[in-house]
Scaffold this motif. Sequence first.
Motif, PDB file in Angstrom:
ATOM      1  N   GLY A  24     -10.018  -4.304 -37.681  1.00 31.06           N
ATOM      2  CA  GLY A  24     -11.396  -3.975 -37.355  1.00 31.06           C
ATOM      3  C   GLY A  24     -11.502  -2.957 -36.243  1.00 31.06           C
ATOM      4  O   GLY A  24     -12.329  -2.036 -36.283  1.00 31.06           O
ATOM      5  N   ASP A  25     -10.634  -3.094 -35.244  1.00 21.09           N
ATOM      6  CA  ASP A  25     -10.655  -2.144 -34.125  1.00 21.09           C
ATOM      7  C   ASP A  25     -10.173  -0.762 -34.568  1.00 21.09           C
ATOM      8  O   ASP A  25     -10.636   0.261 -34.053  1.00 21.09           O
ATOM      9  CB  ASP A  25      -9.802  -2.662 -32.980  1.00 21.09           C
ATOM     10  CG  ASP A  25     -10.471  -3.824 -32.250  1.00 21.09           C
ATOM     11  OD1 ASP A  25     -11.698  -3.989 -32.436  1.00 21.09           O
ATOM     12  OD2 ASP A  25      -9.772  -4.546 -31.516  1.00 21.09           O
ATOM     13  N   LEU A  26      -9.238  -0.714 -35.517  1.00 20.09           N
ATOM     14  CA  LEU A  26      -8.820   0.579 -36.054  1.00 20.09           C
ATOM     15  C   LEU A  26      -9.994   1.260 -36.771  1.00 20.09           C
ATOM     16  O   LEU A  26     -10.206   2.473 -36.655  1.00 20.09           O
ATOM     17  CB  LEU A  26      -7.645   0.402 -37.029  1.00 20.09           C
ATOM     18  CG  LEU A  26      -6.250   0.205 -36.419  1.00 20.09           C
ATOM     19  CD1 LEU A  26      -5.219  -0.054 -37.513  1.00 20.09           C
ATOM     20  CD2 LEU A  26      -5.825   1.409 -35.595  1.00 20.09           C
ATOM     21  N   ARG A  27     -10.768   0.469 -37.534  1.00 19.85           N
ATOM     22  CA  ARG A  27     -11.926   1.049 -38.218  1.00 19.85           C
ATOM     23  C   ARG A  27     -12.959   1.554 -37.210  1.00 19.85           C
ATOM     24  O   ARG A  27     -13.546   2.633 -37.397  1.00 19.85           O
ATOM     25  CB  ARG A  27     -12.563  -0.005 -39.130  1.00 19.85           C
ATOM     26  CG  ARG A  27     -11.671  -0.379 -40.319  1.00 19.85           C
ATOM     27  CD  ARG A  27     -12.376  -1.309 -41.279  1.00 19.85           C
ATOM     28  NE  ARG A  27     -11.536  -1.612 -42.436  1.00 19.85           N
ATOM     29  CZ  ARG A  27     -11.981  -2.190 -43.547  1.00 19.85           C
ATOM     30  NH1 ARG A  27     -13.257  -2.518 -43.648  1.00 19.85           N
ATOM     31  NH2 ARG A  27     -11.153  -2.438 -44.548  1.00 19.85           N
ATOM     32  N   ARG A  28     -13.186   0.770 -36.147  1.00 16.48           N
ATOM     33  CA  ARG A  28     -14.149   1.203 -35.141  1.00 16.48           C
ATOM     34  C   ARG A  28     -13.663   2.453 -34.409  1.00 16.48           C
ATOM     35  O   ARG A  28     -14.454   3.310 -34.013  1.00 16.48           O
ATOM     36  CB  ARG A  28     -14.426   0.057 -34.161  1.00 16.48           C
ATOM     37  CG  ARG A  28     -15.345  -1.014 -34.737  1.00 16.48           C
ATOM     38  CD  ARG A  28     -15.683  -2.087 -33.724  1.00 16.48           C
ATOM     39  NE  ARG A  28     -14.619  -3.049 -33.578  1.00 16.48           N
ATOM     40  CZ  ARG A  28     -14.438  -4.098 -34.389  1.00 16.48           C
ATOM     41  NH1 ARG A  28     -15.242  -4.311 -35.412  1.00 16.48           N
ATOM     42  NH2 ARG A  28     -13.447  -4.948 -34.177  1.00 16.48           N
ATOM     43  N   LEU A  29     -12.352   2.561 -34.255  1.00 17.21           N
ATOM     44  CA  LEU A  29     -11.784   3.767 -33.643  1.00 17.21           C
ATOM     45  C   LEU A  29     -12.078   4.991 -34.513  1.00 17.21           C
ATOM     46  O   LEU A  29     -12.416   6.064 -34.002  1.00 17.21           O
ATOM     47  CB  LEU A  29     -10.270   3.582 -33.476  1.00 17.21           C
ATOM     48  CG  LEU A  29      -9.531   4.653 -32.681  1.00 17.21           C
ATOM     49  CD1 LEU A  29      -9.965   4.633 -31.218  1.00 17.21           C
ATOM     50  CD2 LEU A  29      -8.027   4.415 -32.757  1.00 17.21           C
ATOM     51  N   ARG A  30     -11.961   4.795 -35.819  1.00 13.49           N
ATOM     52  CA  ARG A  30     -12.279   5.895 -36.753  1.00 13.49           C
ATOM     53  C   ARG A  30     -13.757   6.253 -36.666  1.00 13.49           C
ATOM     54  O   ARG A  30     -14.128   7.440 -36.698  1.00 13.49           O
ATOM     55  CB  ARG A  30     -11.885   5.470 -38.168  1.00 13.49           C
ATOM     56  CG  ARG A  30     -12.254   6.487 -39.241  1.00 13.49           C
ATOM     57  CD  ARG A  30     -11.755   6.031 -40.603  1.00 13.49           C
ATOM     58  NE  ARG A  30     -12.383   6.799 -41.671  1.00 13.49           N
ATOM     59  CZ  ARG A  30     -13.092   6.271 -42.670  1.00 13.49           C
ATOM     60  NH1 ARG A  30     -13.242   4.951 -42.742  1.00 13.49           N
ATOM     61  NH2 ARG A  30     -13.633   7.040 -43.596  1.00 13.49           N
ATOM     62  N   ASP A  31     -14.626   5.230 -36.539  1.00 11.80           N
ATOM     63  CA  ASP A  31     -16.063   5.493 -36.413  1.00 11.80           C
ATOM     64  C   ASP A  31     -16.364   6.309 -35.161  1.00 11.80           C
ATOM     65  O   ASP A  31     -17.159   7.253 -35.183  1.00 11.80           O
ATOM     66  CB  ASP A  31     -16.837   4.173 -36.361  1.00 11.80           C
ATOM     67  CG  ASP A  31     -16.788   3.426 -37.688  1.00 11.80           C
ATOM     68  OD1 ASP A  31     -16.443   4.074 -38.714  1.00 11.80           O
ATOM     69  OD2 ASP A  31     -17.054   2.212 -37.691  1.00 11.80           O
ATOM     70  N   GLN A  32     -15.685   5.950 -34.034  1.00 12.32           N
ATOM     71  CA  GLN A  32     -15.904   6.666 -32.774  1.00 12.32           C
ATOM     72  C   GLN A  32     -15.446   8.117 -32.861  1.00 12.32           C
ATOM     73  O   GLN A  32     -15.928   8.979 -32.132  1.00 12.32           O
ATOM     74  CB  GLN A  32     -15.169   5.955 -31.632  1.00 12.32           C
ATOM     75  CG  GLN A  32     -15.738   4.584 -31.305  1.00 12.32           C
ATOM     76  CD  GLN A  32     -14.807   3.770 -30.411  1.00 12.32           C
ATOM     77  OE1 GLN A  32     -13.833   4.299 -29.870  1.00 12.32           O
ATOM     78  NE2 GLN A  32     -15.108   2.483 -30.237  1.00 12.32           N
ATOM     79  N   ALA A  33     -14.499   8.385 -33.747  1.00 18.20           N
ATOM     80  CA  ALA A  33     -13.987   9.746 -33.908  1.00 18.20           C
ATOM     81  C   ALA A  33     -14.856  10.573 -34.857  1.00 18.20           C
ATOM     82  O   ALA A  33     -14.485  11.690 -35.237  1.00 18.20           O
ATOM     83  CB  ALA A  33     -12.552   9.702 -34.435  1.00 18.20           C
ATOM     84  N   GLY A  34     -16.027  10.036 -35.251  1.00 16.59           N
ATOM     85  CA  GLY A  34     -16.920  10.769 -36.150  1.00 16.59           C
ATOM     86  C   GLY A  34     -16.744  10.388 -37.607  1.00 16.59           C
ATOM     87  O   GLY A  34     -17.250  11.057 -38.491  1.00 16.59           O
ATOM     88  N   LYS A  35     -16.004   9.304 -37.836  1.00 18.23           N
ATOM     89  CA  LYS A  35     -15.728   8.775 -39.169  1.00 18.23           C
ATOM     90  C   LYS A  35     -15.240   9.852 -40.143  1.00 18.23           C
ATOM     91  O   LYS A  35     -15.849  10.111 -41.194  1.00 18.23           O
ATOM     92  CB  LYS A  35     -16.960   8.083 -39.752  1.00 18.23           C
ATOM     93  CG  LYS A  35     -16.589   7.041 -40.816  1.00 18.23           C
ATOM     94  CD  LYS A  35     -17.744   6.139 -41.145  1.00 18.23           C
ATOM     95  CE  LYS A  35     -17.290   5.042 -42.098  1.00 18.23           C
ATOM     96  NZ  LYS A  35     -18.372   4.084 -42.395  1.00 18.23           N
ATOM     97  N   PRO A  36     -14.115  10.522 -39.796  1.00 20.73           N
ATOM     98  CA  PRO A  36     -13.547  11.493 -40.744  1.00 20.73           C
ATOM     99  C   PRO A  36     -13.061  10.781 -41.996  1.00 20.73           C
ATOM    100  O   PRO A  36     -12.716   9.590 -41.960  1.00 20.73           O
ATOM    101  CB  PRO A  36     -12.376  12.094 -39.952  1.00 20.73           C
ATOM    102  CG  PRO A  36     -12.007  11.036 -38.971  1.00 20.73           C
ATOM    103  CD  PRO A  36     -13.283  10.345 -38.603  1.00 20.73           C
ATOM    104  N   SER A  37     -13.018  11.478 -43.091  1.00 18.75           N
ATOM    105  CA  SER A  37     -12.511  10.884 -44.330  1.00 18.75           C
ATOM    106  C   SER A  37     -11.022  10.595 -44.186  1.00 18.75           C
ATOM    107  O   SER A  37     -10.332  11.184 -43.349  1.00 18.75           O
ATOM    108  CB  SER A  37     -12.735  11.844 -45.504  1.00 18.75           C
ATOM    109  OG  SER A  37     -11.914  12.992 -45.343  1.00 18.75           O
TER     110      SER A  37
END
Length: 909
Positions: free
Chosen positions: A20-33
């Motif tokens: 879950g924290d990895l997904r949130r990290l991706r969201d914080q980075a602008g949710k790149p594909s």
Amino acid sequence: MPRGERPLGPEDTALLRFAGDLRRLRDQAGKPSYRELARRANYSPTALSDAAGGRKLPSLALTLAFVKACEADPAPWTKRWRELAAEHTLPLHPNAPYPGSASFTEHDAKRFFGRECLVEQVVESVRAKPLTVVFGASGSGRTSLLQAGLQPALVDAVVITPAKNPIEDLAEALTGIFENTTKDQLAEEFRQDPDHLRLRLRQHRPGLVLLVDDFERALDADDFITALTRCPHVVLAVRADQRQRCHDKGLCGTEITIEPMSADQLRRAITEPAAKIGATVETAVIARLVADAANQHALPLVQQALVETWRRKRGMTLSLAGFEESGGIEHVVAHAAETFFRTLGEEDRRAARQVFLRLVSVQRNGIARRRTRRFDIDDQLLDLLTKARLVTLTEDGVELTHDAVLHWPKLAEWIDEERENLRTHQQLVTAMELWEASDRDPLALYRGARLRKAKELGEFLTVQERRFVDISTRRETRRSTALIAVMAVLVALVPGTVVYALANERKITAMHDRELASLAISESEALMEQRRPYADKYALVGYKVNPSAEAEKVLRLANAVTRGIPFTGTPKEDADVVVAPRGEMAAVTDEDGTDRMWSLDEDRAVPGKKFAAGHRVVKLAERRAVTRDNAGQEHLWAVNDADDITHLATLPDRFRTLDLSADGSRIVGKVGDAVGVGLPTPDESEHAELFDLSDPRHPRQLPMPVRDPETVALSQDGRELATAVWDAAAGITTVEFWHIGGTFERAAPALPQHVYVRGITYSGDGRWLAVEHSPESVVEVWQRVPSGPLVMRARLDSALRYGARVTFSDDDRVAVVRDNIFEVQRLYTSDRRPDRLVYVVGHGNSTRAVYRPQHGDFLVRSGGQDPELLPYDLDSSRIIKKMCEKDGARLTDSEWVKSFGEVERVEVC
């Protein structure tokens, strides 16, 4: 349209929270594909999606690639991954080949490797003398040596480990040896008459060998010592710091010291236990552990790192990925340190902090180093630190067990907080050593600003250091009182003159110092040019008066020239000089054209035997040499020392050696008529051949991955081969890396170079690789990155376009010799440019510089035709300390007056 991520659901497990924290990290980075993340991370979109899927723990490498692609800090994620991985690792199988933190026992004899020579040495001593005393630092493996080495090697032996009551422990160990008796009966018998043990052995078990572990615990038990020392066969294992106490007790026997494992011994200790159960250890893991622990008392740390890697093995292979995931020795140390620190109370934590800091020194360049010290420390705390494998007790004192301790986050934080105090303290320790070395000359005491800073150290000071500061203070007080009295008279007589003099005192002193330093350095340089003695003494005066970068450079050079190692006797001028990898021996051409072996000490050479008539040394390794005779035939020799050389085998016809691994285990060369160095010469008959020298009298040919490479190089342990193949049409050289053995496989991604590659050099630990271009002689230094492409860290160019000879030290320095230019650069595993530490013209003369770890210096050939070698030490503080210890630093009164006239003498020690 890309498919959405599978919902994680409730994050009620550590693994799901991690995902879950990895997904949130991706969201914080602008949710790149995930396709965009894949481009950044160099992993497939599927792998990255799975990493955040929560079904299984991704690998550390994949996790960090995901984090970096999201432009986050990888450090906290590394720590978190390892904490989570600890919950998911496999339990330790009972057939694990390594004991971990425990000692080897008698049942582990079949997997106890690396100490065979030591075991044989002790067994021979037992046969020859009644008492053998084995000294070893804590962590050197004394218990394992007794239980897994000596006990199985001896026909009849028993291990005794004394504790609080040595006599009762002795009786308990022997209860099963003597029939019809009890422990209490034996103990009472030995107390009444210690000689009863000898009598019982003579009657019932005359060949029994008593192996006593941790004997230092029983040094106060006189009845126990008396009983033992009257027996016919006794081996005492004693911690090295207790040697003097043993001498005080009159224990006279054969003394044997357990030295740290060499690289070859450690390699066997790593690979052979795994091989016994059909497992293998990847070469990269071996190289990392050997680089981290060879020649150090760090065996328990190695064993623990291997156990953690074994938990993460792939099939029956201890892989580099598993080793990286475990964190290696650094993680073992950090875990031990955190566990140890949590068990302490607040007061003990403060005491432990002081102990750690006292075992650290901060160099001029700001780098923290371990140091060995003798100081007062609570025995209980010292015992806890030793059991936690955080400190090692040696004959010289206490030291941190491994450099990895310096990277423990808490200690690194403490060092940063106390950096200035540590630097001041290091200067104080050096001053104390010089004071002692100068027979406590009052002029060597502290005064002025240095004394004021030393007083501020407070609890940093040991009893001896505080005494030095107190003596310095008393002398400073007496000098100040006398000065005040003189000043009072002067003020009364000439007030204006005194005020003016005081205002300009520092400026005048600085001018005087610069002039005196310049004169001293000029005198030193003149003496060096004339090859006359005392150049280092004058250089030291110049450095002490005005410690500039130029003065330090002259001091290093003068010290090297003064300590130059000549080859006396009959070596011819402009002779070939080939030095062994660690600088203990050299082969030098005599006037008759035949090479002679020489034994090299710190600053002298002793002649040994010659090779067969007309033989010249082509390559020199540990215990191996390759020579070429007058007919061009090459030969393999055993070189155990300068006086012990034996012909082993004649190499194949037309074979020309290109490289011999530093440990003498592998040799690679070419067979053909056009073998040479430089741009390629077409020759269809030419091809490369690789040989294993495990049985040196019968070299065994190994498969060669490339038929005819232009350039080859072997790693120092002979396990890896680098080949360079030139594509003239494309103008590209492809450098490839191979694990070699019965077969070969790639060891790292290929390295394309848009130039012709003339030379390749491995560092000893395999972390660095130097690639020399031709004809420009530019040297590029690449960092080896586990499971990834090489990263270029330095480009070393020179106005002199001449073949470069590259050498690596064991502390991230690289030395390059181009004809008569010798330079040393410090490398960094970051984007920071390398620092040039040395650049000297007139030294090198086409001979490779050799780093000597035992002396911490480089051996480089002096200029001209003389085959003399110069020991070049880059540590000016060590140079000064050695000069002062040997009383080789002080100019005589006549020398001083002759050079500097009536100028007041400067005390250099």
